[in-house]
Design an enzyme around this catalytic site. Structure first.
Site, PDB file in Angstrom:
ATOM      1  N   SER A  93       0.805  -1.227  -0.044  1.00 44.69           N
ATOM      2  CA  SER A  93      -0.095  -0.099  -0.214  1.00 44.69           C
ATOM      3  C   SER A  93       0.889   1.333  -0.050  1.00 44.69           C
ATOM      4  O   SER A  93       1.761   1.352  -0.838  1.00 44.69           O
ATOM      5  CB  SER A  93      -1.067  -0.039   1.027  1.00 44.69           C
ATOM      6  OG  SER A  93      -1.928   0.934   1.060  1.00 44.69           O
ATOM      7  N   ASP A 110     -10.011  -5.391  -3.783  1.00 41.70           N
ATOM      8  CA  ASP A 110      -9.452  -4.501  -2.996  1.00 41.70           C
ATOM      9  C   ASP A 110     -10.185  -3.316  -2.714  1.00 41.70           C
ATOM     10  O   ASP A 110     -10.771  -2.726  -3.704  1.00 41.70           O
ATOM     11  CB  ASP A 110      -7.984  -3.733  -3.582  1.00 41.70           C
ATOM     12  CG  ASP A 110      -7.233  -3.092  -2.570  1.00 41.70           C
ATOM     13  OD1 ASP A 110      -7.650  -2.272  -1.886  1.00 41.70           O
ATOM     14  OD2 ASP A 110      -6.153  -3.323  -2.501  1.00 41.70           O
ATOM     15  N   HIS A 147      -7.422  -5.709   0.259  1.00 37.96           N
ATOM     16  CA  HIS A 147      -6.352  -4.875   0.805  1.00 37.96           C
ATOM     17  C   HIS A 147      -5.794  -5.634   2.113  1.00 37.96           C
ATOM     18  O   HIS A 147      -4.567  -4.844   2.454  1.00 37.96           O
ATOM     19  CB  HIS A 147      -6.697  -3.431   0.755  1.00 37.96           C
ATOM     20  CG  HIS A 147      -5.765  -2.721   0.800  1.00 37.96           C
ATOM     21  ND1 HIS A 147      -5.039  -2.305  -0.261  1.00 37.96           N
ATOM     22  CD2 HIS A 147      -5.081  -1.848   1.708  1.00 37.96           C
ATOM     23  CE1 HIS A 147      -3.918  -1.431  -0.067  1.00 37.96           C
ATOM     24  NE2 HIS A 147      -4.091  -1.250   1.045  1.00 37.96           N
TER      25      HIS A 147
END
Lengths: 276, 276
Positions: free
Chosen positions: A146, A222, A254
Site C-alpha cells: 500500500s 481491494d 487489501h
C-alpha cells in the site's frame, strides 16, 4: 541502538531495535529478521515498507515473510512508517502524520522537523544496518504494501543500481492523482506539484523505470482501488516497456490475508534476482 | 450466525463469524478458514485453540496456518478463549476470567453462568460448524498453543474416536501442579481437586492416553517453562507408551514466532493422519 526484543524464528532471529534517528529527530524502531545463514557471513537484505497506520510490527507478525526468507537465507527489515512520540506533529486523519509518513522529506510546517522518512529509509537506516549486522549491501531488494508499496517503487526507481529487484503489494501507484497522495503531498511538500513528481511511481515509471525485475500484485476486490490506481502503473509499465509482472489477483482485498497469500512468490522472486 | 468479515486468503476464504452461544450465554466469535477445496465438498477440520489473553484473532493473523491448510485442503477453526462482554465476570489477573477460560465448565460463582468453554468447544461449536459449513465431521484434528495446547490435549483424550490426530505448541501440561492451573481450577471448579483431574493432560495421559498420533513442540527458551511443565507430560507419554513425538526446540520462546515456525510441521502431521 537498543534491543527491544529478540525471538528465535524459523532457525534465525526476529529482532526489534530502537535508535536515536538524526533524520527524524526522534527515536525510531525497526524489526530485523536475520536467517540462520547470517551466522556464517553477510546475507542479502529485503526491505519491507509498510502501509498507512502500520508500525514496524504489523508486517513482522502478519505477513508470514520469515518462513520464506529463512529458506532463502535472506534478511528482512521492517522500518516504521513515520516518526512518532511526544513533540512529533500528528493529525486526526489516519492518512496524515504519525503512521503516514509517505516516504518523503517534509518541507512544510508542522511536519518538516521530523517527517523525513525518505532520508531515514534511503540513507540513515541503511548505514546503521550495514554497520551493525551481517548484511550484504550489494545484494538488496525492496518491497512493501500500500503506502509502503509506493515507497518501495519510488525508492527503487530513484536509486539505480542499489536494488537488484523491486516488488509491491497493492501499492499506491499514482499518488499525485489520488486522495492517498494529493492531500498528504500538499501538507508535507506544499502545493507546488512539481515537487511531487519524484514521489509518484507512475510518473517515475514513465520517466525512467526500474533497472531490474519488477513484480506487482493487486487484489481485484481491494476496497481502495480508486485510491491505489493500479491501472495507471500497469499502463505506464507496459508503455515504458518495463520488464516485470503485474498481477491482478481475483477476489483478494487489501488486507494482510492478501499480502501473506502472495508473500512466498515475492520472496522467491527477490531470491531469484539475488542469485543473478 | 452473523458474518463479521470474509477475506480471500490462499485461494480460500478466511471468515469471522459471531453467534449467540447457549453454552456461554453470550455472543461468541470464531474464525474459520475454508480452503478452495471446500467448494467441491466437505473438507477435514483442524481445531486451533488459543492461549491466555488471545481472542479468535491472534492465531488467525499470526500463526501462518492458512498457507499449509490451503495446500492440504484442510479447514481451520479458531474459537475464542472465553465468553466476553458486559455482564460476563472478569478478573484483573490476565490468567483468569475473560481471555482465560481454560476450556472447562465453571461450577463456581461468579464464573458458572458464562464460563462453559468445555461445552462450547466440544459440543455447541462443532454442531454449529458441521451444520453450516462444508466440513467432514469424521475427519478432525486438534491443536493449540499454551492454554490452548492444554485444551487440545485434554479434549483429544476425552473424546476417543473423535480426532484422528492431536498436537500442541508449548501446552500447559500439568495444570493441577502449576500456577497456570491451580488458581484457575480453584476459581472455576472449586477446591475439591478430584474435579480437576479431567482437565490435566499429564493425568489423562497416565490414565488413558490418546488413540492416535500425537505431536508436541516446546521451546527450550520459553519464559514460562515452570508453568508449562513439559517434563511432566514427556514423562507421562513415555511411561504410558503413547505413540507420539515430543520435541524440545532449541532456543525458541513462547511467542507466535515459535508457533509459526513449526506450524508447517503440525499441519503436515495432521494432514498425514487425515489420509489414514
Amino acid at each position: 541502538m537498543k534491543t527491544v526484543s529478540e525471538n528465535r524464528a524459523f532457525g534465525g532471529v526476529q529482532g526489534v531495535y530502537t535508535h536515536a534517528s538524526i533524520a527524524c529527530a526522534c527515536d525510531m524502531t525497526f524489526g530485523l529478521f536475520l536467517p540462520a545463514q547470517a551466522e556464517d557471513g553477510p546475507v542479502p537484505l529485503l526491505w519491507f515498507l509498510s502501509g498507512l497506520t502500520c508500525t514496524h510490527e504489523n508486517a513482522m507478525v502478519k505477513a508470514g515473510a520469515q518462513r520464506w526468507a529463512a529458506e532463502a537465507g535472506i534478511a528482512l527489515v521492517f522500518p516504521d512508517t513515520s516518526p512518532r512520540g511526544e513533540g512529533v506533529a500528528n493529525d486526526p486523519d489516519f492518512a496524515l502524520g504519525q503512521g503516514a509518513g509517505f516516504y518523503v522529506n517534509a518541507t512544510r510546517k508542522p511536519w518538516a522537523p521530523h517527517f523525513r522518512m525518505w532520508d531515514y529509509v534511503t540513507d540513515e537506516l541503511p548505514r546503521l544496518l550495514f554497520n551493525a549486522f551481517p548484511l550484504a549491501e550489494e545484494v538488496q531488494g525492496i518491497t512493501g504494501h500500500s503506502m509502503g508499496g509506493h515507497g518501495a517503487l519510488t525508492i527503487a526507481m530513484s536509486f539505480p543500481g542499489r536494488f537488484r529487484s523491486a516488488s509491491a503489494f497493492a501499492p499506491i501507484c499514482h499518488p499525485t492523482s489520488s486522495d492517498w497522495g494529493r492531500p498528504q503531498f500538499s501538507a508535507y511538500l506544499g502545493t507546488d506539484e512539481s515537487s511531487w513528481a519524484a514521489h509518484d511511481a507512475t510518473l517515475l515509471m514513465r520517466r525512467r523505470g526500474f533497472d531490474g525485475p519488477l513484480l506487482v500484485d493487486q487484489g481485484t476486490s481491494d476496497q481502495f482501488l480508486d485510491k491505489l490506481r493500479p491501472e495507471a502503473l500497469a499502463e505506464a509499465m507496459a508503455s515504458a516497456r518495463q520488464g516485470g509482472t503485474f498481477r491482478m489477483q481475483k477476489g483478494y482485498d487489501h488486507s494482510y490475508f492478501f499480502v501473506s497469500t502472495f508473500m512466498e512468490d515475492h520472496v522467491s522472486f527477490h531470491a531469484q534476482a539475488f542469485l543473478g
